[in-house]
Design a protein around this motif. Structure first.
Motif, PDB file in Angstrom:
ATOM      1  N   LEU A  24       0.831  -1.199   0.000  1.00  0.00           N
ATOM      2  CA  LEU A  24       0.000   0.000   0.000  1.00  0.00           C
ATOM      3  C   LEU A  24       0.864   1.246   0.000  1.00  0.00           C
ATOM      4  CD1 LEU A  24      -2.480  -0.932   2.877  1.00  0.00           C
ATOM      5  CD2 LEU A  24      -2.878  -1.263   0.430  1.00  0.00           C
ATOM      6  N   ARG A  25       0.274   2.327  -0.458  1.00  0.00           N
ATOM      7  CA  ARG A  25       0.904   3.635  -0.343  1.00  0.00           C
ATOM      8  C   ARG A  25      -0.179   4.635   0.029  1.00  0.00           C
ATOM      9  NH1 ARG A  25       5.358   6.775  -2.240  1.00  0.00           N
ATOM     10  NH2 ARG A  25       4.761   8.929  -2.646  1.00  0.00           N
ATOM     11  N   VAL A  26      -0.057   5.202   1.234  1.00  0.00           N
ATOM     12  CA  VAL A  26      -0.959   6.265   1.679  1.00  0.00           C
ATOM     13  C   VAL A  26      -0.251   7.578   1.389  1.00  0.00           C
ATOM     14  CG1 VAL A  26      -2.263   7.232   3.599  1.00  0.00           C
ATOM     15  CG2 VAL A  26      -1.897   4.752   3.461  1.00  0.00           C
ATOM     16  N   ARG A 204     -18.856   8.434   2.366  1.00  0.00           N
ATOM     17  CA  ARG A 204     -18.967   9.883   2.180  1.00  0.00           C
ATOM     18  C   ARG A 204     -17.625  10.600   2.326  1.00  0.00           C
ATOM     19  NH1 ARG A 204     -23.220  13.153   1.472  1.00  0.00           N
ATOM     20  NH2 ARG A 204     -24.568  11.338   1.614  1.00  0.00           N
ATOM     21  N   TRP A 205     -16.706  10.042   3.134  1.00  0.00           N
ATOM     22  CA  TRP A 205     -15.489  10.804   3.437  1.00  0.00           C
ATOM     23  C   TRP A 205     -14.185  10.165   2.949  1.00  0.00           C
ATOM     24  CZ3 TRP A 205     -19.571  11.868   6.824  1.00  0.00           C
ATOM     25  CH2 TRP A 205     -19.801  13.223   7.084  1.00  0.00           C
ATOM     26  N   CYS A 206     -14.192   8.917   2.534  1.00  0.00           N
ATOM     27  CA  CYS A 206     -12.939   8.266   2.137  1.00  0.00           C
ATOM     28  C   CYS A 206     -12.813   8.203   0.617  1.00  0.00           C
ATOM     29  CB  CYS A 206     -12.863   6.853   2.717  1.00  0.00           C
ATOM     30  SG  CYS A 206     -12.804   6.821   4.528  1.00  0.00           S
ATOM     31  N   ASP A 207     -11.592   8.409   0.125  1.00  0.00           N
ATOM     32  CA  ASP A 207     -11.373   8.276  -1.315  1.00  0.00           C
ATOM     33  C   ASP A 207     -10.685   6.962  -1.688  1.00  0.00           C
ATOM     34  OD1 ASP A 207      -8.701   8.843  -0.601  1.00  0.00           O
ATOM     35  OD2 ASP A 207      -8.930  10.965  -1.086  1.00  0.00           O
ATOM     36  N   HIS A 208     -10.150   6.237  -0.699  1.00  0.00           N
ATOM     37  CA  HIS A 208      -9.596   4.897  -0.910  1.00  0.00           C
ATOM     38  C   HIS A 208     -10.075   3.995   0.222  1.00  0.00           C
ATOM     39  CE1 HIS A 208      -6.859   7.197  -3.464  1.00  0.00           C
ATOM     40  NE2 HIS A 208      -6.494   6.063  -4.024  1.00  0.00           N
ATOM     41  N   LEU A 209     -10.215   2.716  -0.069  1.00  0.00           N
ATOM     42  CA  LEU A 209     -10.657   1.761   0.940  1.00  0.00           C
ATOM     43  C   LEU A 209      -9.778   0.514   0.917  1.00  0.00           C
ATOM     44  CD1 LEU A 209     -14.538   1.896   0.532  1.00  0.00           C
ATOM     45  CD2 LEU A 209     -13.180   2.908   2.361  1.00  0.00           C
ATOM     46  N   LEU A 210      -9.526  -0.003   2.112  1.00  0.00           N
ATOM     47  CA  LEU A 210      -8.861  -1.286   2.300  1.00  0.00           C
ATOM     48  C   LEU A 210      -9.845  -2.195   3.016  1.00  0.00           C
ATOM     49  CD1 LEU A 210      -6.458  -3.291   2.569  1.00  0.00           C
ATOM     50  CD2 LEU A 210      -5.765  -2.000   4.615  1.00  0.00           C
ATOM     51  N   GLY A 221      -8.370  -0.291  -3.032  1.00  0.00           N
ATOM     52  CA  GLY A 221      -8.433   0.514  -4.242  1.00  0.00           C
ATOM     53  C   GLY A 221      -9.249   1.762  -4.020  1.00  0.00           C
ATOM     54  N   PRO A 222      -9.523   2.522  -5.084  1.00  0.00           N
ATOM     55  CA  PRO A 222     -10.347   3.728  -4.961  1.00  0.00           C
ATOM     56  C   PRO A 222     -11.730   3.389  -4.411  1.00  0.00           C
ATOM     57  CG  PRO A 222      -9.237   3.663  -7.089  1.00  0.00           C
ATOM     58  CD  PRO A 222      -9.020   2.320  -6.452  1.00  0.00           C
ATOM     59  N   ALA A 223     -12.301   4.307  -3.648  1.00  0.00           N
ATOM     60  CA  ALA A 223     -13.576   4.042  -2.982  1.00  0.00           C
ATOM     61  C   ALA A 223     -14.673   3.682  -3.960  1.00  0.00           C
ATOM     62  CB  ALA A 223     -13.982   5.265  -2.151  1.00  0.00           C
ATOM     63  N   GLU A 224     -14.716   4.365  -5.110  1.00  0.00           N
ATOM     64  CA  GLU A 224     -15.793   4.094  -6.048  1.00  0.00           C
ATOM     65  C   GLU A 224     -15.723   2.682  -6.622  1.00  0.00           C
ATOM     66  OE1 GLU A 224     -12.603   6.462  -8.352  1.00  0.00           O
ATOM     67  OE2 GLU A 224     -13.547   6.461  -6.359  1.00  0.00           O
ATOM     68  N   VAL A 225     -14.543   2.080  -6.597  1.00  0.00           N
ATOM     69  CA  VAL A 225     -14.381   0.710  -7.078  1.00  0.00           C
ATOM     70  C   VAL A 225     -14.749  -0.292  -5.979  1.00  0.00           C
ATOM     71  CG1 VAL A 225     -12.723  -0.990  -7.934  1.00  0.00           C
ATOM     72  CG2 VAL A 225     -12.616   1.380  -8.735  1.00  0.00           C
ATOM     73  N   MET A 226     -14.423   0.041  -4.734  1.00  0.00           N
ATOM     74  CA  MET A 226     -14.619  -0.893  -3.632  1.00  0.00           C
ATOM     75  C   MET A 226     -16.040  -0.868  -3.068  1.00  0.00           C
ATOM     76  SD  MET A 226     -11.613  -1.982  -3.819  1.00  0.00           S
ATOM     77  CE  MET A 226     -11.802  -3.219  -2.553  1.00  0.00           C
TER      78      MET A 226
END
Length: 255
Positions: A24-26, A204-210, A221-226
């Motif tokens: 991962l890379r934050v 509502r607030w995250c742009d990436h999710l694990l 990956g990106p929130a909209e994908v997950m």
């Protein structure tokens, strides 16, 4: 600004087989949400990223340097951790507790100066705690203590935030205020990773999710994908109904 990275990282959960290694890379400006059922390893992951637990394999890097090679003071100058539960081991006021955030920047035996005090007072104001500045921490409610923990890290001004259930014990108004605060920190260039149980806050607030599964599986990956109902239903073992509200998905458990 520094990035927090993992390289083939396997968190160490006793009694569980090694799961998928995390690469991962934050990056600065990103808001990562960590989702998963109880026991999936969310808290263990954050403690490992903070250097409080050794990984089973792999490594964590901060600003390109292995975390294991950095001293605790060097880590604390860059990385701040909001714990799920606060422990009041010593009697202290709210203001004194917030000032702990400046300790990584002070020489041994040196007291906080006017600039440190100004940062702590600004953090208390941002967390709506000014009126409690002289109160003993032990006299506060759970929600108030959680806001003090966040104010302490805000006083620390880290380049990377790790927050374990940052909305724990908070009413709805303060949940929104805390999520706004973390989004504000990301907008100012910090990387933010937070463990959450509330899917709707993450949406509502995250742009990436694990996503962490109890068997060690992980995907990210990106929130909209997950944020796909079939993916989340498998994660939690719970059917969901989805709707769009103000441009963001909302998830409701279905019986």
């Amino acid at each position: 600004m520094d990035a927090l990275e993992t390289h083939r990282l396997v968190i160490d959960i006793p009694g569980r087989a090694a799961g998928r290694p995390l690469d991962l890379r934050v990056s600065p400006g990103e808001r990562w949400g960590v989702l998963g059922p109880n026991g999936a390893g969310k808290t263990t992951l954050l403690h490992t990223l903070a250097g409080l637990r050794a990984p089973r394999a792999g490594e964590v890097r901060l600003a390109g340097l292995p975390l294991a090679r950095l001293g605790r003071r060097a880590v604390a100058r860059r990385l701040g951790m909001v714990f799920q539960t606060s422990h009041d081991d010593f009697p202290a006021t709210v203001l004194e507790t917030a000032l702990i955030g400046r300790h990584p920047f002070l020489s041994p035996w040196h007291q906080e100066g006017p600039e440190d005090l100004a940062l702590a007072e600004a953090a208390l104001a941002r967390l709506d705690l000014t009126h409690l500045a002289d109160r003993e921490l032990s006299t506060l409610s759970g929600g108030e203590r959680q806001r003090v923990s966040l104010a302490t890290v805000l006083t620390q001004s880290p380049q990377t935030w790790l927050a374990d259930e940052p909305t724990n014990h908070l009413d709805l108004h303060h949940q929104v205020a805390i999520m706004d605060l973390l989004a504000e920190q990301a907008a100012q260039g910090s990387g933010v990773m937070m463990c959450l149980h509330d899917l709707n806050l993450a949406a509502r607030w995250c742009d990436h999710l694990l996503l962490l599964y109890p068997d060690g599986e992980a995907c990210w990956g990106p929130a909209e994908v997950m944020l796909v109902p079939t993916v989340l239903e498998r994660l939690y073992g719970q059917p969901l109904t989805t709707a769009m509200v103000d441009g963001a998905p909302v998830f409701v458990p279905r019986r």
